[in-house]
Design an enzyme around this catalytic site. Structure first.
Site, PDB file in Angstrom:
ATOM      1  N   SER A 119      16.848   1.390  15.344  1.00  0.00           N
ATOM      2  CA  SER A 119      16.960   1.065  13.838  1.00  0.00           C
ATOM      3  C   SER A 119      18.439   2.041  13.614  1.00  0.00           C
ATOM      4  O   SER A 119      18.265   3.212  14.005  1.00  0.00           O
ATOM      5  CB  SER A 119      15.885   1.770  13.055  1.00  0.00           C
ATOM      6  OG  SER A 119      14.775   1.129  13.234  1.00  0.00           O
ATOM      7  N   CYS A 251      10.385 -15.604  11.103  1.00  0.00           N
ATOM      8  CA  CYS A 251       9.435 -16.259  10.385  1.00  0.00           C
ATOM      9  C   CYS A 251       9.733 -16.203   8.966  1.00  0.00           C
ATOM     10  O   CYS A 251       9.294 -16.913   8.331  1.00  0.00           O
ATOM     11  CB  CYS A 251       8.131 -15.803  10.799  1.00  0.00           C
ATOM     12  SG  CYS A 251       7.939 -13.882  10.242  1.00  0.00           S
ATOM     13  N   CYS A 272       0.273 -10.358   8.823  1.00  0.00           N
ATOM     14  CA  CYS A 272       1.797 -10.188   8.582  1.00  0.00           C
ATOM     15  C   CYS A 272       1.992  -8.662   8.396  1.00  0.00           C
ATOM     16  O   CYS A 272       1.150  -8.065   7.842  1.00  0.00           O
ATOM     17  CB  CYS A 272       2.129 -11.112   7.312  1.00  0.00           C
ATOM     18  SG  CYS A 272       3.838 -10.671   7.021  1.00  0.00           S
ATOM     19  N   ASP A 273       3.116  -8.161   8.926  1.00  0.00           N
ATOM     20  CA  ASP A 273       3.482  -6.981   9.060  1.00  0.00           C
ATOM     21  C   ASP A 273       3.509  -6.467   7.304  1.00  0.00           C
ATOM     22  O   ASP A 273       3.418  -5.148   7.359  1.00  0.00           O
ATOM     23  CB  ASP A 273       4.686  -6.722   9.634  1.00  0.00           C
ATOM     24  CG  ASP A 273       4.885  -5.318   9.968  1.00  0.00           C
ATOM     25  OD1 ASP A 273       4.082  -4.641  10.156  1.00  0.00           O
ATOM     26  OD2 ASP A 273       6.126  -4.854  10.356  1.00  0.00           O
ATOM     27  N   CYS A 313      13.086 -24.733  -6.315  1.00  0.00           N
ATOM     28  CA  CYS A 313      13.619 -24.947  -4.821  1.00  0.00           C
ATOM     29  C   CYS A 313      13.499 -26.223  -4.312  1.00  0.00           C
ATOM     30  O   CYS A 313      14.436 -26.622  -3.775  1.00  0.00           O
ATOM     31  CB  CYS A 313      12.601 -24.157  -3.954  1.00  0.00           C
ATOM     32  SG  CYS A 313      12.399 -22.268  -4.339  1.00  0.00           S
ATOM     33  N   CYS A 322      17.725 -22.148   2.783  1.00  0.00           N
ATOM     34  CA  CYS A 322      16.858 -20.882   2.192  1.00  0.00           C
ATOM     35  C   CYS A 322      15.363 -21.123   2.531  1.00  0.00           C
ATOM     36  O   CYS A 322      14.767 -20.296   2.798  1.00  0.00           O
ATOM     37  CB  CYS A 322      17.257 -20.826   0.537  1.00  0.00           C
ATOM     38  SG  CYS A 322      16.035 -19.834  -0.078  1.00  0.00           S
ATOM     39  N   CYS A 326      11.230 -15.446   2.746  1.00  0.00           N
ATOM     40  CA  CYS A 326      10.135 -14.853   3.060  1.00  0.00           C
ATOM     41  C   CYS A 326       9.113 -14.745   1.699  1.00  0.00           C
ATOM     42  O   CYS A 326       9.657 -14.438   0.591  1.00  0.00           O
ATOM     43  CB  CYS A 326      10.416 -13.508   3.449  1.00  0.00           C
ATOM     44  SG  CYS A 326       9.090 -12.489   3.997  1.00  0.00           S
TER      45      CYS A 326
END
Length: 368
Positions: A119, A251, A272-273, A313, A322, A326
């Site tokens: 990071s 993802c 999911c994180d 969309c 696109c 997320c």
């Protein structure tokens, strides 16, 4: 099979002002699950290798995952050797803030062939604005020292940068700094808003700021490519992959959530994180099978809800690139409508600006 393991839970030796995981920890009954034991790690390894099909990737994240100690990671290859009776391919990865890495850590990452995410938000003034240690001082010197150690020991690593509203204005500064340092693998993550208060922090990234960042970064990236200098930019790579019909490996850019296993230090599993909170818990590696955890995922409708796209969309000419983005970035608009990505306006500016040159970049890269 991909597992994202948090062996130090949310513990960290830095105090980044935009830490999304600190926000998640504040939204669950037990904020920090302590340090993962080697016994818990062994159960994760055993069950995962027994269920993996051809390949199993163990990725470690935090908090700061090195806080669990180096002996934890020394034990891992021995556990894999013990339980990998079917000869499944195995990969290791780790995301670190790089604040307390020494030669011993770098040698381990090189020896075990870890893919390391480091990071670093950019040059000193941009990085130190948000990435501070517990005493409130900037961490730029420590992180760049770690990058030099990785180069010395030939560790495979990429640079991960969080884009805030302020740092977006320094897109060219960031690009030029990384260019000068020779960082050939880069990924940029839009700063996440707090769960309960979108747009409420000084670091919040607005759509117009992100659009400007993408356009300026793409200009510099494309100019480099035309001069024969290729730099891996994960965001652009995934969009270019989509242009030629390949599934994005990120993802968050696939449009639909995939079956993930995020493992907290106590063995608890989440989908999911960005959703490691009590209401999303799938089970625990110490007590539950993959079948039970997958059944809980289906019961929660976690993947199905990500399939709900806003009507705009489906009419957008850039949908195949696109894909709605997320799910964590989608904002509920009310009136029963499916949520819409908070960066929709950014993409609607960026794609017309860059899509022709992006197609040219695809041709150049495929011809090489």
């Amino acid at each position: 099979m991909n597992l994202l393991i948090k062996p130090a839970s949310g513990a960290c030796n830095m105090r980044c002002s935009y830490c999304f995981y600190a926000d998640e920890m504040a939204h669950r009954e037990c904020a920090n699950f302590g340090m993962m034991s080697v016994e818990t790690l062994e159960k994760i390894v055993e069950k995962s290798l027994a269920n993996a099909d051809r390949f199993c990737n163990f990725m470690f994240q935090g908090g700061e995952p090195t806080l669990v100690g180096i002996d934890f990671y020394r034990a891992l290859p021995e556990l894999v050797k013990k339980h990998n009776t079917r000869g499944v391919g195995v990969g290791y990865a780790i995301q670190t803030n790089g604040y307390n890495i020494d030669d011993e850590w770098a040698r381990l990452f090189a020896r075990e062939k870890y893919l390391v995410g480091l990071s670093l938000d950019g040059p000193r003034e941009i990085h130190d604005a948000n990435r501070k240690n517990a005493a409130g001082r900037g961490t730029f010197d420590a992180v760049t020292k770690t990058a030099a150690l990785f180069d010395k020991h030939k560790v495979e690593y990429n640079i991960l940068s969080v884009v805030t509203g302020a740092s977006a204005r320094g897109a060219l500064k960031i690009h030029n700094y990384f260019d000068a340092k020779g960082f050939g693998y880069q990924q940029y993550i839009p700063c996440l808003d707090p769960l309960d208060a979108p747009g409420s922090t000084p670091m919040a990234l607005k759509a117009d700021q992100y659009a400007a960042f993408l356009c300026r970064t793409f200009d510099a990236w494309y100019d480099d490519l035309c001069r024969g200098k290729y730099v891996y930019n994960r965001t652009f790579e995934n969009w270019m992959a989509a242009m030629i019909g390949r599934a994005p490996e990120n993802c968050g850019m696939a449009g639909v959530c995939s079956p993930q296993y995020v493992v907290e230090a106590d063995g608890g599993v989440y989908p999911c994180d960005f959703f490691v909170m009590d209401e999303y818990k799938l089970g625990n590696f110490l007590t539950d099978s993959f079948e039970q955890m997958d059944a809980k995922r289906a019961e929660l409708g976690f993947i199905e809800r990500s399939r709900r796209l806003h009507p705009d969309c489906m009419q957008c000419r850039y949908y195949t690139l696109c894909r709605g983005g997320c799910y964590r970035d989608r904002v509920e608009l009310g009136d029963g409508e499916p949520p819409k990505n908070r960066f929709c306006a950014a993409y609607l500016k960026f794609f017309p600006y860059a899509v022709d040159r992006m197609a040219d970049a695809v041709r150049r890269l495929l011809n090489n």
